[in-house]
Design a protein around this motif. Structure first.
Motif, PDB file in Angstrom:
ATOM      1  N   LEU A 178      50.065  23.135  29.838  1.00  0.00           N
ATOM      2  CA  LEU A 178      48.709  23.047  29.277  1.00  0.00           C
ATOM      3  C   LEU A 178      47.990  21.795  29.769  1.00  0.00           C
ATOM      4  CD1 LEU A 178      49.184  24.217  25.598  1.00  0.00           C
ATOM      5  CD2 LEU A 178      47.812  25.321  27.356  1.00  0.00           C
ATOM      6  N   GLN A 179      48.709  20.681  29.809  1.00  0.00           N
ATOM      7  CA  GLN A 179      48.095  19.442  30.276  1.00  0.00           C
ATOM      8  C   GLN A 179      47.710  19.561  31.755  1.00  0.00           C
ATOM      9  OE1 GLN A 179      50.621  15.974  30.493  1.00  0.00           O
ATOM     10  NE2 GLN A 179      48.902  14.611  30.127  1.00  0.00           N
ATOM     11  N   HIS A 180      48.589  20.167  32.541  1.00  0.00           N
ATOM     12  CA  HIS A 180      48.303  20.366  33.964  1.00  0.00           C
ATOM     13  C   HIS A 180      47.055  21.229  34.137  1.00  0.00           C
ATOM     14  CE1 HIS A 180      49.073  20.877  38.226  1.00  0.00           C
ATOM     15  NE2 HIS A 180      48.935  22.166  38.073  1.00  0.00           N
ATOM     16  N   TRP A 181      46.953  22.318  33.373  1.00  0.00           N
ATOM     17  CA  TRP A 181      45.786  23.199  33.441  1.00  0.00           C
ATOM     18  C   TRP A 181      44.519  22.431  33.045  1.00  0.00           C
ATOM     19  CZ3 TRP A 181      42.735  24.595  29.209  1.00  0.00           C
ATOM     20  CH2 TRP A 181      41.746  25.523  29.493  1.00  0.00           C
ATOM     21  N   TRP A 182      44.607  21.660  31.969  1.00  0.00           N
ATOM     22  CA  TRP A 182      43.448  20.922  31.470  1.00  0.00           C
ATOM     23  C   TRP A 182      42.986  19.890  32.502  1.00  0.00           C
ATOM     24  CZ3 TRP A 182      40.076  21.598  27.725  1.00  0.00           C
ATOM     25  CH2 TRP A 182      39.229  20.548  27.393  1.00  0.00           C
ATOM     26  N   LEU A 183      43.922  19.176  33.106  1.00  0.00           N
ATOM     27  CA  LEU A 183      43.554  18.164  34.089  1.00  0.00           C
ATOM     28  C   LEU A 183      42.972  18.799  35.353  1.00  0.00           C
ATOM     29  CD1 LEU A 183      46.539  15.695  33.681  1.00  0.00           C
ATOM     30  CD2 LEU A 183      44.172  15.380  32.922  1.00  0.00           C
TER      31      LEU A 183
ATOM     32  N   HIS B  97      35.607  20.160  37.251  1.00  0.00           N
ATOM     33  CA  HIS B  97      34.346  19.851  36.579  1.00  0.00           C
ATOM     34  C   HIS B  97      33.716  18.591  37.160  1.00  0.00           C
ATOM     35  CE1 HIS B  97      31.425  19.159  33.408  1.00  0.00           C
ATOM     36  NE2 HIS B  97      31.925  17.945  33.271  1.00  0.00           N
ATOM     37  N   TYR B  98      34.508  17.525  37.309  1.00  0.00           N
ATOM     38  CA  TYR B  98      33.965  16.270  37.801  1.00  0.00           C
ATOM     39  C   TYR B  98      33.565  16.355  39.272  1.00  0.00           C
ATOM     40  CZ  TYR B  98      35.241  14.167  33.385  1.00  0.00           C
ATOM     41  OH  TYR B  98      35.328  13.879  32.055  1.00  0.00           O
ATOM     42  N   LEU B  99      34.272  17.160  40.053  1.00  0.00           N
ATOM     43  CA  LEU B  99      33.877  17.340  41.449  1.00  0.00           C
ATOM     44  C   LEU B  99      32.540  18.073  41.536  1.00  0.00           C
ATOM     45  CD1 LEU B  99      37.281  18.166  43.160  1.00  0.00           C
ATOM     46  CD2 LEU B  99      35.899  16.102  43.430  1.00  0.00           C
ATOM     47  N   ILE B 100      32.343  19.047  40.654  1.00  0.00           N
ATOM     48  CA  ILE B 100      31.056  19.748  40.608  1.00  0.00           C
ATOM     49  C   ILE B 100      29.949  18.769  40.199  1.00  0.00           C
ATOM     50  CG2 ILE B 100      29.733  21.486  39.340  1.00  0.00           C
ATOM     51  CD1 ILE B 100      32.339  23.178  39.301  1.00  0.00           C
ATOM     52  N   CYS B 101      30.223  17.942  39.191  1.00  0.00           N
ATOM     53  CA  CYS B 101      29.234  16.946  38.751  1.00  0.00           C
ATOM     54  C   CYS B 101      28.895  15.991  39.885  1.00  0.00           C
ATOM     55  CB  CYS B 101      29.765  16.158  37.552  1.00  0.00           C
ATOM     56  SG  CYS B 101      29.849  17.122  36.033  1.00  0.00           S
ATOM     57  N   ALA B 102      29.899  15.561  40.641  1.00  0.00           N
ATOM     58  CA  ALA B 102      29.660  14.649  41.764  1.00  0.00           C
ATOM     59  C   ALA B 102      28.783  15.312  42.816  1.00  0.00           C
ATOM     60  CB  ALA B 102      30.993  14.211  42.379  1.00  0.00           C
ATOM     61  N   ASP B 103      29.038  16.583  43.096  1.00  0.00           N
ATOM     62  CA  ASP B 103      28.204  17.306  44.066  1.00  0.00           C
ATOM     63  C   ASP B 103      26.759  17.405  43.593  1.00  0.00           C
ATOM     64  OD1 ASP B 103      30.322  17.687  45.785  1.00  0.00           O
ATOM     65  OD2 ASP B 103      30.735  19.745  45.132  1.00  0.00           O
ATOM     66  N   VAL B 104      26.577  17.685  42.315  1.00  0.00           N
ATOM     67  CA  VAL B 104      25.222  17.796  41.755  1.00  0.00           C
ATOM     68  C   VAL B 104      24.500  16.454  41.854  1.00  0.00           C
ATOM     69  CG1 VAL B 104      23.939  18.124  39.594  1.00  0.00           C
ATOM     70  CG2 VAL B 104      25.725  19.741  40.243  1.00  0.00           C
TER      71      VAL B 104
END
Length: 80
Positions: free
Chosen positions: A35-40, A46-53
């Motif tokens: 679960l932790q691996h999936w969450w990370l 998510h953060y890579l998408i935010c960085a691209d935006v």
């Protein structure tokens, strides 16, 4: 029902019981680690998408700056 169908249903229910027994005996740490691996992984995406935006916004802002600087230069040259 024929005997083959009844037998296969019994085998299937036995397999379910066996799997539930395995789960009950299993430690929670592999499940929590999974679960932790999936969450990370999800957070990383998510953060890579935010960085691209943000990168795209910065690029657009730079283009806007260049546009307004050009307009200012045109206005300055028209004034002279």
């Amino acid at each position: 029902m024929n005997t083959q169908t009844i037998k296969s249903k019994l085998e299937l229910s036995g397999a379910k019981d066996f799997k539930l027994q395995d789960l009950a005996m299993m430690s929670l740490s592999p499940i929590l680690r999974s679960l932790q691996h999936w969450w990370l992984q999800r957070a990383e995406r998510h953060y890579l998408i935010c960085a691209d935006v943000e990168q795209q916004r910065a690029k657009e802002a730079q283009m806007n700056v260049a546009y307004y600087q050009k307009r200012a230069a045109l206005a300055r040259s028209a004034r002279n």
